[in-house]
Design a protein around this motif. Structure first.
Motif, short mmCIF file in Angstrom:
data_model
loop_
_atom_site.label_atom_id
_atom_site.label_comp_id
_atom_site.label_asym_id
_atom_site.label_seq_id
_atom_site.Cartn_x
_atom_site.Cartn_y
_atom_site.Cartn_z
N GLY A 77 -5.78 -27.67 29.94
CA GLY A 77 -5.23 -29.32 30.20
C GLY A 77 -5.73 -30.36 30.09
N PRO A 114 1.81 -26.69 35.55
CA PRO A 114 1.54 -27.74 34.69
C PRO A 114 1.14 -27.62 33.22
CG PRO A 114 0.75 -28.53 36.75
CD PRO A 114 1.02 -27.44 36.60
N ASN A 118 2.21 -28.62 29.36
CA ASN A 118 2.21 -29.42 28.98
C ASN A 118 1.96 -28.59 27.40
OD1 ASN A 118 1.47 -31.36 30.41
ND2 ASN A 118 -0.21 -31.03 30.90
#
Length: 139
Positions: A77, A114, A118
């Motif tokens: 991430g 998320p 992304n």
């Protein structure tokens, strides 16, 4: 366990240069070049360890290694620049866009939405850039 490399006469650095060129192409060379004026020793470490030692090992083909790398970077991430380089590398070693998208979608289960979002947006940028350059590879 002792590993036998197909190009046994090569140094780690030579293997690393060869593997980097095959996997990452120009994007990889740009990373190494960008380190030249700030941390040239680190550029050597990047060539020797990940590419000269790990990517050059028998046991997994480059497609499998890039799927694992794309998944890991997406799950982290916080490695979008590196993820983009490895999405490009995945295309270079024969992954299809669909395989990359599916790998990133799988991250929703283990790394969260998320991270998957992304990763998908990073892939979208790489795919668009590649299409803009007139490349059909990985399509």
């Amino acid at each position: 366990m002792t590993q036998h490399f197909p190009h046994a006469g090569e140094s780690r650095l030579e293997r690393g240069h060869r593997a980097l060129a095959e996997i990452d192409g120009q994007a990889g060379q740009e990373v190494v070049a960008a380190l030249a004026d700030i941390a040239p020793d680190f550029a050597t470490y990047v060539l020797e360890f990940p590419f000269g030692d790990i990517y050059s090992r028998p046991g997994l083909d480059l497609r499998s290694r890039e799927i694992a790398t794309i998944a890991a970077l997406a799950a982290m991430g916080n490695a979008t620049p590196q993820l983009k380089v490895h999405i490009e590398a995945g295309l270079n070693v024969g992954l299809s866009r669909d395989e990359i998208v599916e790998t990133l979608m799988q991250m929703a289960v283990y790394a969260g939405f998320p991270a998957a979002l992304n990763g998908l947006f990073a892939a979208k940028e790489v795919f668009a850039q590649r299409t803009g350059q007139g490349s059909e590879a990985g399509a």
